[in-house]
Design a protein around this motif. Sequence first.
Motif, PDB file in Angstrom:
ATOM      1  N   TYR A 160       2.656   4.966   4.483  1.00  0.00           N
ATOM      2  CA  TYR A 160       2.433   4.391   3.146  1.00  0.00           C
ATOM      3  C   TYR A 160       0.993   3.946   3.021  1.00  0.00           C
ATOM      4  O   TYR A 160       0.360   3.562   4.007  1.00  0.00           O
ATOM      5  CB  TYR A 160       3.374   3.209   2.878  1.00  0.00           C
ATOM      6  CG  TYR A 160       3.296   2.073   3.897  1.00  0.00           C
ATOM      7  CD1 TYR A 160       4.012   2.144   5.098  1.00  0.00           C
ATOM      8  CD2 TYR A 160       2.539   0.921   3.650  1.00  0.00           C
ATOM      9  CE1 TYR A 160       3.971   1.105   6.022  1.00  0.00           C
ATOM     10  CE2 TYR A 160       2.492  -0.117   4.566  1.00  0.00           C
ATOM     11  CZ  TYR A 160       3.208  -0.020   5.751  1.00  0.00           C
ATOM     12  OH  TYR A 160       3.159  -1.039   6.670  1.00  0.00           O
ATOM     13  N   ASP A 161       0.467   4.047   1.803  1.00  0.00           N
ATOM     14  CA  ASP A 161      -0.818   3.394   1.574  1.00  0.00           C
ATOM     15  C   ASP A 161      -0.772   2.478   0.368  1.00  0.00           C
ATOM     16  O   ASP A 161      -1.795   1.978  -0.085  1.00  0.00           O
ATOM     17  CB  ASP A 161      -2.000   4.364   1.520  1.00  0.00           C
ATOM     18  CG  ASP A 161      -1.785   5.472   0.529  1.00  0.00           C
ATOM     19  OD1 ASP A 161      -0.872   5.356  -0.311  1.00  0.00           O
ATOM     20  OD2 ASP A 161      -2.527   6.471   0.601  1.00  0.00           O
ATOM     21  N   LYS A 162       0.430   2.227  -0.129  1.00  0.00           N
ATOM     22  CA  LYS A 162       0.583   1.248  -1.203  1.00  0.00           C
ATOM     23  C   LYS A 162       0.114  -0.117  -0.680  1.00  0.00           C
ATOM     24  O   LYS A 162       0.509  -0.543   0.397  1.00  0.00           O
ATOM     25  CB  LYS A 162       2.056   1.166  -1.624  1.00  0.00           C
ATOM     26  CG  LYS A 162       2.232   0.521  -2.989  1.00  0.00           C
ATOM     27  CD  LYS A 162       3.693   0.331  -3.357  1.00  0.00           C
ATOM     28  CE  LYS A 162       3.776  -0.742  -4.433  1.00  0.00           C
ATOM     29  NZ  LYS A 162       5.066  -1.420  -4.472  1.00  0.00           N
ATOM     30  N   GLY A 163      -0.768  -0.756  -1.434  1.00  0.00           N
ATOM     31  CA  GLY A 163      -1.273  -2.063  -0.998  1.00  0.00           C
ATOM     32  C   GLY A 163      -2.393  -1.944   0.025  1.00  0.00           C
ATOM     33  O   GLY A 163      -2.873  -2.949   0.530  1.00  0.00           O
ATOM     34  N   ALA A 164      -2.791  -0.697   0.357  1.00  0.00           N
ATOM     35  CA  ALA A 164      -3.863  -0.522   1.350  1.00  0.00           C
ATOM     36  C   ALA A 164      -4.973   0.379   0.811  1.00  0.00           C
ATOM     37  O   ALA A 164      -5.941   0.666   1.512  1.00  0.00           O
ATOM     38  CB  ALA A 164      -3.288   0.058   2.641  1.00  0.00           C
ATOM     39  N   ASP A 165      -4.831   0.824  -0.447  1.00  0.00           N
ATOM     40  CA  ASP A 165      -5.801   1.768  -1.012  1.00  0.00           C
ATOM     41  C   ASP A 165      -7.223   1.204  -1.018  1.00  0.00           C
ATOM     42  O   ASP A 165      -8.179   1.869  -0.630  1.00  0.00           O
ATOM     43  CB  ASP A 165      -5.375   2.185  -2.430  1.00  0.00           C
ATOM     44  CG  ASP A 165      -5.049   0.979  -3.316  1.00  0.00           C
ATOM     45  OD1 ASP A 165      -4.704  -0.090  -2.752  1.00  0.00           O
ATOM     46  OD2 ASP A 165      -5.148   1.090  -4.544  1.00  0.00           O
ATOM     47  N   LYS A 166      -7.350  -0.057  -1.409  1.00  0.00           N
ATOM     48  CA  LYS A 166      -8.695  -0.634  -1.526  1.00  0.00           C
ATOM     49  C   LYS A 166      -9.342  -0.866  -0.168  1.00  0.00           C
ATOM     50  O   LYS A 166     -10.533  -0.652   0.006  1.00  0.00           O
ATOM     51  CB  LYS A 166      -8.637  -1.967  -2.298  1.00  0.00           C
ATOM     52  CG  LYS A 166      -8.269  -1.780  -3.770  1.00  0.00           C
ATOM     53  CD  LYS A 166      -8.612  -3.021  -4.601  1.00  0.00           C
ATOM     54  CE  LYS A 166      -7.944  -2.976  -5.964  1.00  0.00           C
ATOM     55  NZ  LYS A 166      -6.623  -3.675  -5.993  1.00  0.00           N
ATOM     56  N   ILE A 167      -8.546  -1.307   0.805  1.00  0.00           N
ATOM     57  CA  ILE A 167      -9.148  -1.580   2.117  1.00  0.00           C
ATOM     58  C   ILE A 167      -9.564  -0.264   2.782  1.00  0.00           C
ATOM     59  O   ILE A 167     -10.599  -0.215   3.476  1.00  0.00           O
ATOM     60  CB  ILE A 167      -8.224  -2.429   3.028  1.00  0.00           C
ATOM     61  CG1 ILE A 167      -9.042  -3.072   4.157  1.00  0.00           C
ATOM     62  CG2 ILE A 167      -7.077  -1.626   3.610  1.00  0.00           C
ATOM     63  CD1 ILE A 167      -8.290  -4.099   4.993  1.00  0.00           C
ATOM     64  N   LEU A 168      -8.806   0.811   2.539  1.00  0.00           N
ATOM     65  CA  LEU A 168      -9.176   2.108   3.118  1.00  0.00           C
ATOM     66  C   LEU A 168     -10.465   2.623   2.481  1.00  0.00           C
ATOM     67  O   LEU A 168     -11.337   3.168   3.177  1.00  0.00           O
ATOM     68  CB  LEU A 168      -8.029   3.105   2.953  1.00  0.00           C
ATOM     69  CG  LEU A 168      -6.799   2.804   3.840  1.00  0.00           C
ATOM     70  CD1 LEU A 168      -5.577   3.615   3.391  1.00  0.00           C
ATOM     71  CD2 LEU A 168      -7.100   3.071   5.316  1.00  0.00           C
ATOM     72  N   ALA A 169     -10.618   2.406   1.169  1.00  0.00           N
ATOM     73  CA  ALA A 169     -11.852   2.817   0.488  1.00  0.00           C
ATOM     74  C   ALA A 169     -13.044   1.996   0.992  1.00  0.00           C
ATOM     75  O   ALA A 169     -14.121   2.539   1.275  1.00  0.00           O
ATOM     76  CB  ALA A 169     -11.686   2.664  -1.023  1.00  0.00           C
TER      77      ALA A 169
END
Lengths: 335, 335
Positions: free
Chosen positions: B302-311
């Motif tokens: 999952y990357d829900k809730g993690a999109d911004k930190i990954l960017a």
Amino acid sequence: MRRSFAGAIKYFAVIFMSVVVFTGTYAAAQISGSMENDPLPLWNNTAVKERIIEFVADVTDPTGPMYVPEEKRIAAFDLDGTLFCEKPLYLQVLIAAEGLYDLAEKDPTLRDEYPYNGAWKRDMDFISDSKNFLEMNLTAFAGMTQEEYQKYVRDFLSLGHPRFGVPYDELFYTPMEELLLFLEENDFQIYLVSGSPQEFIRSFSEELLGVEPQMVIGDAISIKFEIRDGQVVFVREHDYVKPETLKDGKPINIRLKTGRSAILSFGNSNDDIQMLEASGAGGLPSLSLTLYHDDGEREYAYDKGADKILAMAQERGWVVVSMKNDFKEVFRQEE
Amino acid sequence: MRRSFAGAIKYFAVIFMSVVVFTGTYAAAQISGSMENDPLPLWNNTAVKERIIEFVADVTDPTGPMYVPEEKRIAAFDLDGTLFCEKPLYLQVLIAAEGLYDLAEKDPTLRDEYPYNGAWKRDMDFISDSKNFLEMNLTAFAGMTQEEYQKYVRDFLSLGHPRFGVPYDELFYTPMEELLLFLEENDFQIYLVSGSPQEFIRSFSEELLGVEPQMVIGDAISIKFEIRDGQVVFVREHDYVKPETLKDGKPINIRLKTGRSAILSFGNSNDDIQMLEASGAGGLPSLSLTLYHDDGEREYAYDKGADKILAMAQERGWVVVSMKNDFKEVFRQEE
């Protein structure tokens, strides 16, 4: 194999008594050993000193009934009036007054505004009124980074005390410094637990008392996360974090921050009562001590603000440390 | 004795280059030495693993330019989704829902009241809605002592996870446990910094992760000082201590509680961004890492809730740890 009930009782009674006798002998040996290599030479040889040394011997004796493992060996010390001279006024308040004075000097429009007005007139009635403490502290340094504030504090510490002449940072009680060291050698974790702002305490605690910043539990001014010149800094706001580290807020903040309770608690004022009450909470051994300022010659004699804790000490058997009788010296002696 | 200016420059250049070469060789030797006695055998031999080992070698090398003394060697780890499986839902929330269900079972009049109603119907949409988290946590355990609450948590941890079958307390990521150990051996102070309640974390952190209670910085439910049966206890109130340990509240609470900043920060969600940004604040070396849940087979993808930190990680050069590629195992293997 079965034993008779009476037989079993006798059997356990013998073991129990052996343990008691052995433990007693061992503890006595520990203490007398300690007294020969006196761990507290700056304390007079009084019952108070003996009780402190005995408590430390008891909780560090792995074969004894009062043994407390290292990770639970927590000591909590108040700062102002316990480790450090709090007269004529709490240092944090003198510093806040100075901060406000500086701001009013730069900007004359502030001179009539609360709380700058009292500081600008150097009005000691105003400055020493506890109703103004928080607002003075919040206003004087809002917008500074923590580092800027701490530098301000350190600069102030080198100024001279009005009565003793020496810089403020020489007004720690040397017998108390010695006690911190003795506890540390016996693997206590030492927390400073104070109503003064924690960043104020942290500006000198490591250098002057050997207490690292994470061991300071004080009042916390709110801070905000900011990026200045590409660097993350923490900037002081005009607000504070609750609960205040006073009265029940002292043991509450110890519990919130450490998940544990202190087993040795040392204070000097009515604001320290609940911290001393909570000593050993959860069924651990405890020692509660309060420093009595009865030495007008070497320091100050006062019981204003300490009447209730002294009465409680009588009632509960807490240790009253007399500055006059128990301290061999008060401040560092000139060499 | 005077030197010519050009001579002095040459002289210092030679010393400078010698230091650079020596340091480089030393650091390389350290790392290769470490790789031979692999400190992280549960991690695959990837660039990520190499970067972690290199950072630790750098900050612990007293002759190197990145050396950080022990007292400042602070590591901050998020809990849910970083050390521990956070699916199907944060454990603290499942436990609060269970607590509310128990109360509604005993007192039917509560069953229609918020927030008991959602928990009583075991309504997963309600329970998993973050708007309800705080109120569920406050309501479920208000009036309990901290000890009573912690026992409730420990009992829950022995229940089985709906997908993996094993008890919840076996769902810590073993490569992460190994990393904590590696850092501890290198004299890092490890803090758990989480939006989950700190007394929840403290109920297992020492036993399961070797992290003592004072190293837990989480959300704090307000407590009050009470005397029950002559003993001081701390009772949970229906309120919480600000700021919350989420987003900028993470580095703010690290700073408030330790007086310092972490140099190694490890998270996995958008709530951890500011903690990773603040890594090394004050001019220290830093390593920021985020765990990417890309392994639907062994855990969840999952990357829900993690999109911004990954960017942000892309932009800032933070280390993205891929569960799929960097973890040799995810959970403890059956023996």
